[in-house]
Motif scaffolding. Structure first.
Motif, short mmCIF file in Angstrom:
data_model
loop_
_atom_site.label_atom_id
_atom_site.label_comp_id
_atom_site.label_asym_id
_atom_site.label_seq_id
_atom_site.Cartn_x
_atom_site.Cartn_y
_atom_site.Cartn_z
N ALA A 136 45.45 46.85 27.29
CA ALA A 136 44.69 48.03 27.73
C ALA A 136 45.00 48.37 29.18
O ALA A 136 45.08 49.53 29.57
N VAL A 137 45.22 47.30 29.97
CA VAL A 137 45.53 47.50 31.39
C VAL A 137 46.80 48.31 31.55
O VAL A 137 46.85 49.29 32.31
N ILE A 138 47.84 47.93 30.82
CA ILE A 138 49.13 48.61 30.95
C ILE A 138 49.03 50.02 30.35
O ILE A 138 49.59 50.97 30.91
N LEU A 141 47.38 52.18 32.79
CA LEU A 141 48.29 52.39 33.92
C LEU A 141 49.35 53.44 33.58
O LEU A 141 49.64 54.34 34.36
N PHE A 247 35.34 48.82 29.64
CA PHE A 247 35.52 48.26 30.98
C PHE A 247 36.95 48.43 31.50
O PHE A 247 37.15 48.99 32.57
N ASN A 248 37.94 47.93 30.73
CA ASN A 248 39.31 47.83 31.24
C ASN A 248 39.88 49.14 31.75
O ASN A 248 40.38 49.20 32.87
N LYS A 251 38.24 50.60 34.86
CA LYS A 251 38.44 49.69 35.99
C LYS A 251 39.86 49.85 36.55
O LYS A 251 40.06 49.83 37.76
N ILE A 252 40.83 49.99 35.65
CA ILE A 252 42.22 50.11 36.09
C ILE A 252 42.48 51.48 36.72
O ILE A 252 43.22 51.60 37.70
N PRO A 255 41.29 52.88 41.12
CA PRO A 255 41.97 53.16 42.39
C PRO A 255 42.74 54.48 42.37
O PRO A 255 42.92 55.09 43.43
N LEU A 256 43.18 54.91 41.19
CA LEU A 256 43.95 56.15 41.11
C LEU A 256 43.02 57.36 41.11
O LEU A 256 43.38 58.43 41.59
N ASN A 268 29.14 47.73 31.72
CA ASN A 268 29.92 46.53 31.99
C ASN A 268 30.47 46.52 33.40
O ASN A 268 30.53 45.48 34.05
N TYR A 272 29.59 43.76 36.27
CA TYR A 272 30.65 43.09 37.03
C TYR A 272 30.41 43.26 38.52
O TYR A 272 30.49 42.30 39.30
#
Lengths: 314, 296
Positions: A136-138, A141, A247-248, A251-252, A255-256, A268, A272
Motif C-alpha cells: 500500500a505504501v508503494i 507513493l 491508515f497507510n 499517512k504516506i 508529506p506530499l 487510526n 498513532y
C-alpha cells in the motif's frame, strides 16, 4: 454453519458412545494439540493486547497526581473529541462511496472476463490483479507521483485541453485522490475472488437458460450474480474492515499533501499520533479499542442482517 | 446450429460480438498499468531529468539506470540492501509461521470433535472481524514492557496471528480430506500426527500454498506494525524505509531532496519485483484458492 447450537450426535447413541470412550478421549486430546499452537498465539497476540488495551484505557496520566483510574472517562472523551468523531465520520463516508463502486467495478470486470475466453482476457486478468501484490505504501507513493505537480503527467495532459491540472493532493479533491488509490489497489483482488467463484458455476445451467431463450444479460443477472452472492458478501466484509482502519495511504501521502491530511484524518492516524508522537498511551489505547469495537459491531450487525444459508458465518 | 453450440473451439461468430468489451478491457489494463509504467520510465532519469519538465510518461534523452542503481545501493552505507533483506526475513518468517499454525489449527477444527470446539471456533470467527491495526498500539505497549520492541520478533510474532487463514484451512480440510481415509490410516496403526502428515497434508496442498502466499504478501506489505515497533532504521523493512526517505525528501523540498527522489523511485520499483514474480510463477495455485473463503 457452526454457530448453531444443535446437540452433538454422539449423545444420541449413549451405548455406542460409551463403548468408544477410550479412543474418543485420545482423539479429544489430539484435536486440542492441533489447535493449541495457534491458540497460544491467539491468546498472546490478540486476547492479551486487547485486554491490556481495555485496562490501560481506564486510566489517565496527569502532570499532577500521576496515573489514576478514570473508568470510562477516556471513552466519553473520545466520543466527544471532534478529532475522533470527524475521523470516524470520514471513514464511514469513505466506505459508503468506495465500497459500492469498488464492488460494481470488480463484479463487472469479473463478468466480462468470464465471457471472454482468450489469451487477451487471461493477460488482462493478471494485469488488473497486479496492484494487489504492491505494498500500500508503494501504491500510494506511485499515485502521489502521478498527482504531483513536479513529476506528474496531469499538468501536461490538462494543458492540452487548456485547463488547470486537478489537484488530487489538495483538500478539495483528496477524497477522490485516496478513492482512486484504494480502488486501484483492491479492485483486482476482489475481481479474482469473484472470477474464481464464477468459474465454479456449473456451465450446464447456462445451457439450460439459453435453451429457454435467455440472453447473456439475463444469464448474468439471474444466474451468475445470485450464485456468487456469498463471494460478494465476503468481499464486502473485507472491504469494510479494511476501510474503517484506513491508515497507510493517507499517512504516506501526508508529506506530499501538505495541509489536506491532518494528523487526525482517520481514527487510526489519530491513535498513532496520540500514542507515538504525544506518548499518550492511555488515550491512544482508548481510541484503538473504540475503533476496534466500532468495526466489530458494524461488521457483526451487517453479517447478522444479511445472513443466509451457505454464506460466511451463517 | 447444434454443432456450433457444442464445439467451443469455433469462435468466428464470437469475436465481433465482444469487440466493445475488448476495447473497454484494454482501457482498464492501461489504467491499472499506468503507475508501473511511470515507475519504469522515471527510475531511468537523473534528478535533472525528473525536475527538468520533460514528458512525465516517457524516457528523457539520457537513460541512466546504472547510475541510479549505484546510488540506491550505496546511499546511507547501502542501507537499502539491508531493508530488502529485512523485508524478506519478515515475510518468510512471518508467512511460514502463520501458515504452519493455520494448517494445524484448521485441520484440528475440521477433523476432531473435541470438547469446547464450537466455542473456540465461534471466538475464532469473531476474531476475523477484529481490525489488526487496533492491536498494534496495545501490542507495542506490551512488548515495550518485556523489551521486545525494536527487535525482529516485534514484527514477526504479531504476523503469526491469522484467524482468516485458519478459517480457510478449516473449510478446505473439511471438504478435501475424507474421514474414511483418516480412519483407514488409524486402523493400520498410524498415530494421529503421522496420519496428518502422510494423508491430510498432501491433500491440503492447494490451500496451503494460497494461505502461504497471502500471509507472505501481508507481511511484505505491512507498514503500520513495523512503523510502530521499530526505531532502529537498520531493522526497517523496505516499506518503512522508503516511507522514511519519502518524508525526508518532501520535508527538504525540491532543493535538498532532489537527489533522493531518483533513488526513491528506483527503490520502489525494485521492492515490488519479488511479489510480482511470485504471483506470476505461482498463478496456477492461487487463482482457484482465492475463492475458498466464499465456498459453502
Amino acid at each position: 454453519m457452526t454457530l448453531s447450537l444443535t446437540p452433538s450426535t454422539s449423545t444420541a447413541h449413549p451405548v455406542r458412545a460409551a463403548r468408544r470412550r477410550a479412543p474418543a478421549r485420545r482423539k479429544n486430546l489430539a484435536g486440542w494439540l492441533f489447535v493449541a499452537p495457534f491458540g497460544i498465539v491467539f491468546v498472546t497476540m490478540l486476547i492479551l493486547p486487547l485486554g491490556y488495551a481495555l485496562y490501560l484505557s481506564l486510566f489517565r496520566r496527569a502532570l499532577i497526581g500521576g496515573t489514576r483510574l478514570v473508568w470510562f472517562d477516556n471513552y466519553v472523551k473520545a466520543f466527544n473529541d471532534p478529532s475522533f468523531r470527524e475521523g470516524v465520520s470520514f471513514v464511514i463516508r469513505f466506505s459508503l462511496v468506495l465500497i459500492p463502486v469498488q464492488m460494481a467495478i470488480s463484479l463487472a470486470v469479473a463478468l466480462m472476463l468470464d465471457l471472454m475466453v482468450n489469451r487477451f482476457a487471461r493477460f488482462s486478468r493478471l494485469m488488473i490483479f497486479m496492484p494487489y501484490a504492491i505494498p500500500a505504501v508503494i501504491g500510494a507513493l506511485m499515485w502521489g507521483f502521478l498527482y504531483s505537480k513536479n513529476f506528474g503527467p496531469l499538468a501536461d495532459i490538462s494543458s492540452l485541453v487548456g485547463a488547470d491540472a486537478p489537484d488530487f493532493l489538495g483538500s478539495k479533491l483528496i477524497f477522490w485522490g485516496l478513492f482512486n488509490v484504494v480502488t486501484w489497489q483492491w479492485a483486482g483482488y476482489y475481481m479474482i475472488i469473484l472470477f474464481a467463484a464464477l468459474q465454479g458455476i456449473d456451465p450446464s445451467l447456462y445451457e439450460a437458460a439459453r435453451m429457454d431463450g435467455a440472453s447473456q444479460w439475463q444469464i448474468a443477472l439471474r444466474i451468475k450474480i445470485p450464485l456468487v452472492a456469498p463471494a460478494l458478501l465476503l468481499i464486502l466484509v473485507f472491504a469494510l474492515i479494511g476501510t474503517l482502519q484506513f491508515f497507510n495511504e493517507p499517512k504516506i501521502l501526508q508529506p506530499l499533501a501538505a495541509g489536506a491530511l491532518p494528523e487526525d484524518f482517520t481514527p487510526n492516524m489519530y491513535a498513532y499520533e496520540q500514542a507515538f508522537n504525544l506518548a499518550n498511551y492511555n488515550y491512544g489505547s482508548a481510541i484503538s479499542f473504540s475503533l476496534g469495537a466500532v468495526v466489530f459491531v458494524c461488521v457483526y450487525l451487517f453479517l447478522f442482517a444479511t445472513r443466509k444459508r451457505g454464506s460466511f458465518l451463517s | 446450429m447444434s454443432s456450433g453450440v457444442t464445439q467451443r473451439g469455433s469462435r468466428t461468430p464470437r469475436r465481433p460480438r465482444y469487440l466493445p468489451l475488448h476495447v473497454l478491457l484494454a482501457f482498464l489494463v492501461v489504467y491499472f498499468l499506468v503507475p508501473f509504467w511511470w515507475l519504469i520510465v522515471n527510475s531511468s532519469k537523473s534528478s535533472a531529468g525528473l525536475f527538468g519538465g520533460g514528458n512525465a510518461l516517457w524516457f528523457s534523452d539520457d537513460i541512466d539506470y546504472g547510475e541510479n542503481f549505484r546510488q540506491l545501493f550505496t546511499y546511507g552505507g547501502g542501507i537499502y540492501r539491508r531493508w530488502l533483506l529485512n523485508s524478506a526475513l519478515y515475510a518468510v518468517a512471518g508467512g511460514v509461521g502463520a501458515t504452519v499454525l493455520a494448517v494445524l489449527a484448521g485441520y484440528g477444527f475440521a477433523k476432531y470433535r473435541f470438547a469446547g470446539r464450537r466455542l473456540a471456533f465461534a471466538i475464532l470467527l469473531g476474531a476475523v472481524m477484529v481490525p489488526t491495526t487496533a492491536l498494534v498500539i496495545p501490542t507495542f505497549i506490551l512488548f515495550a514492557k518485556i523489551d521486545l520492541t525494536n527487535t525482529v520478533w516485534a514484527v514477526i510474532l504479531p504476523t503469526w496471528l491469522n484467524p482468516f487463514g485458519v478459517y480457510l484451512m478449516h473449510v478446505y480440510a473439511r471438504d478435501a480430506v475424507p474421514d474414511e481415509l483418516l480412519d483407514a490410516a488409524r486402523v493400520d496403526g498410524a498415530g494421529e500426527f503421522r496420519t496428518f502428515l502422510r494423508i491430510a497434508l498432501p491433500l491440503m496442498r492447494p490451500a496451503i500454498i494460497t494461505v502461504l502466499l497471502l500471509s507472505i504478501v501481508a507481511s511484505w506489505n505491512n507498514y503500520f506494525l513495523p512503523l510502530a515497533m521499530l526505531s532502529d532504521n537498520r531493522l526497517f523493512p523496505v516499506t518503512v524505509g522508503i516511507g522514511l526517505w519519502q518524508s525526508t525528501a518532501s520535508t527538504y523540498g525540491a532543493a535538498g531532496g532532489q537527489s533522493l527522489w531518483s533513488i526513491i523511485i528506483l527503490g520502489s520499483l525494485i521492492s515490488v519485483v519479488p511479489l510480482i514474480v511470485a504471483f506470476l510463477t505461482l498463478q496456477r495455485y492461487w487463482q482457484g484458492g482465492l475463492s475458498l473463503g466464499s465456498l459453502k
